[in-house]
Design a protein around this motif. Structure first.
Motif, short mmCIF file in Angstrom:
data_model
loop_
_atom_site.label_atom_id
_atom_site.label_comp_id
_atom_site.label_asym_id
_atom_site.label_seq_id
_atom_site.Cartn_x
_atom_site.Cartn_y
_atom_site.Cartn_z
N VAL A 187 -5.17 -0.82 -1.00
CA VAL A 187 -5.41 0.24 0.00
C VAL A 187 -6.32 -0.34 1.08
N ARG A 188 -6.13 0.11 2.30
CA ARG A 188 -6.97 -0.35 3.41
C ARG A 188 -8.06 0.69 3.63
N TRP A 207 -9.27 -4.65 2.96
CA TRP A 207 -8.32 -4.31 1.89
C TRP A 207 -9.03 -4.26 0.55
N ALA A 223 0.84 -1.21 0.00
CA ALA A 223 0.00 0.00 0.00
C ALA A 223 0.87 1.25 0.00
N THR A 236 -6.50 -1.30 -6.12
CA THR A 236 -6.23 0.04 -6.65
C THR A 236 -5.90 -0.12 -8.14
#
Ligand SMILES: C[S@@+](CC[C@H](N)C(=O)[O-])C[C@H]1O[C@@H](n2cnc3c(N)ncnc32)[C@H](O)[C@@H]1O
Length: 336
Positions: free
Chosen positions: A73-74, A80, A67, A83
Motif C-alpha cells: 500500500v502507498r 510504500w 496494491a 500489508t
C-alpha cells in the motif's frame, strides 16, 4: 482479469483466462524481494528501484497493480508499505509461499505455456520449453534448486506428521527412502525408532546437500546417503523401501522399473490416490501437472495395483492419512 466482476451475462469461466497476470506480478515481487525490503519499514520508490535494479517508472506501475489486489500500500507520505496480504512473499515467515510463487512464475509458467507440445506428443512440455528435463534444470541452476528445495521442504512439513502417524514400521530395522530429498521424512520416522537405520537414495545434485544436512543435524551416523538413479539400481536387502511423491514423477515403465529395484520385505509408496471415476478439479489438475512438468501421472488405487503387479509386487493395503497422500503398501509376490 482476476478481481474483475463478471458483467451480467459474461461467462465466468472465460474470466479465468486472465488469471496469469496476478501470479506473474507476485512472481516479480518475489523475485525482486519487495516484501523483504518493505518489512524493514516504509520505502520511497526511488530507494526500492535502486535496491532492486528495477526500472523506476515501471516499478511504480507494478506496485500500483499489486496494491490494487491488496499487496502493498502507498502511504500518505508517498512511501510504500507492507500489508498482511503481502506476507506470503516474505522469504522467512510462517506464512511464506515465496518459493512456490517463484517456481510457479518461472518453471511452471514457461512449461504450461508449451502445453500444446504435451497434448501433441504425450511428453513433458517442460523439456520442450527449457530444452532439458526438470531434473537436469535443477542440477544445473543453483537458484532454481534452492527454490525447489524450499518448496519441497515446506510441502514435506505439511505432509509428514500425517505420514508418520499412519505408517506402521513394526519390526523394521532399516528403511531406504528412495528420492528422499533432504531426508526430512526419514528423520521424522527414525526419531521415533531408536534402533532403526536409514538410507536416503538421491540424485547427485541433491545427495551432497542431503548428506551435509543430515550431518549438521547429527543424523550422519544413523543415515547414509547413496547416490543412485533409482531406475537403474537401489541398495538391496533392506526391510522397508519408502517412496514419497517420487513414483508420480514417472510414466508406468520407469515407475515399475523403480519399484522392481526395491528389493526388500516391504515397499511403501506415499502418493495422492485418485478416486476411481473421480472428477475433483484438484485431482485432475494435479495429474496433468505431473505430465506437463515431468512426464509423470497421478493414479487410482487400481492403477497402483497394476503398477505394483508389473514390478512383481502385490498391493496389500492402502491407508489414507490426514494429509493429501495415502500409503500404498506392497510386498514381493515371491521372495527375492
Ligand atoms: C518430489 S521430490 C520428493 C522428495 C521427498 N521424497 C519428499 O517427499 O519430500 C522427488 C525427489 O526424488 C528424487 N528423484 C527423482 N527421481 C529419482 C531417481 N530416478 N533416482 C533417485 N532420486 C530420484 C529427486 O531428486 C527429488 O529429490
Amino acid at each position: 482479469m482476476p478481481g474483475r466482476q463478471a458483467p451480467p451475462g459474461d461467462d465466468e469461466l472465460y474470466l479465468t483466462v486472465g488469471a496469469y497476470v496476478v501470479p506473474q506480478l507476485l512472481y516479480v515481487a518475489a523475485r525482486l524481494g519487495l516484501a523483504d525490503l518493505l518489512a524493514a519499514g516504509p520505502m520511497a520508490l526511488e530507494d526500492m528501484s535502486e535496491q532492486t535494479g528495477a526500472h523506476p517508472a515501471t516499478l511504480v506501475r507494478v506496485l500500483r497493480a499489486l496494491a490494487s489486489v491488496g499487496v502493498f500500500v502507498r502511504g500518505r507520505d508517498g512511501r510504500w508499505r507492507m500489508t498482511r496480504a503481502a506476507e506470503p512473499l516474505l522469504d522467512d515467515h510462517p506464512r511464506s509461499r515465496r518459493a512456490a510463487i517463484l517456481f510457479a512464475g518461472h518453471e511452471q509458467h514457461l512449461a504450461w505455456g508449451a502445453v500444446m507440445h504435451t497434448v501433441a506428443s504425450g511428453k513433458p512440455a517442460f523439456d520442450y520449453a527449457f530444452g532439458h528435463s526438470l531434473h537436469r534444470h535443477l542440477a544445473t541452476d543453483e537458484a532454481a534448486m534452492a527454490t525447489a528445495e524450499a518448496l519441497r521442504a515446506r510441502r514435506a512439513a505439511r505432509r509428514d506428521p500425517a505420514v508418520v502417524a499412519a505408517l506402521d514400521l513394526a519390526g523394521a530395522r532399516s528403511i531406504v527412502d528412495v528420492g528422499g530429498g533432504g531426508g526430512e521424512l526419514l528423520i521424522a520416522l527414525l526419531s521415533q525408532r531408536p534402533g532403526v537405520r536409514g538410507v536416503v537414495v538421491e540424485a547427485p545434485h541433491v545427495a551432497g546437500r542431503t548428506r551435509a544436512r543430515l550431518q549438521a543435524l547429527g543424523w550422519g551416523e544413523r543415515c547414509e546417503v547413496v547416490v543412485a538413479d533409482a531406475r537403474e539400481r537401489l541398495p538391496a536387502g533392506h526391510d522397508v523401501y519408502l517412496l514419497a511423491e517420487v513414483v508420480h514423477c514417472y510414466d508406468d515403465d520407469d515407475a515399475s522399473r523403480i519399484l522392481r529395484n526395491c528389493r526388500g520385505r516391504r515397499v511403501v509408496v506415499v502418493e495422492r490416490v485418485l478416486p476411481a471415476g473421480g472428477r475433483a478439479a484438484a485431482d485432475r489438475l494435479a495429474d496433468l501437472h505431473m505430465l506437463v512438468m515431468y512426464g509423470g501421472r497421478e493414479r487410482t488405487r487400481r492403477e497402483y495395483a497394476e503398477l505394483f503387479a508389473a514390478a512383481g509386487l502385490r498391493l496389500r493395503r492402502v491407508t489414507p492419512t490426514a494429509s493429501w497422500v495415502s500409503l500404498l503398501e506392497g510386498a514381493p509376490r515371491v521372495a527375492r
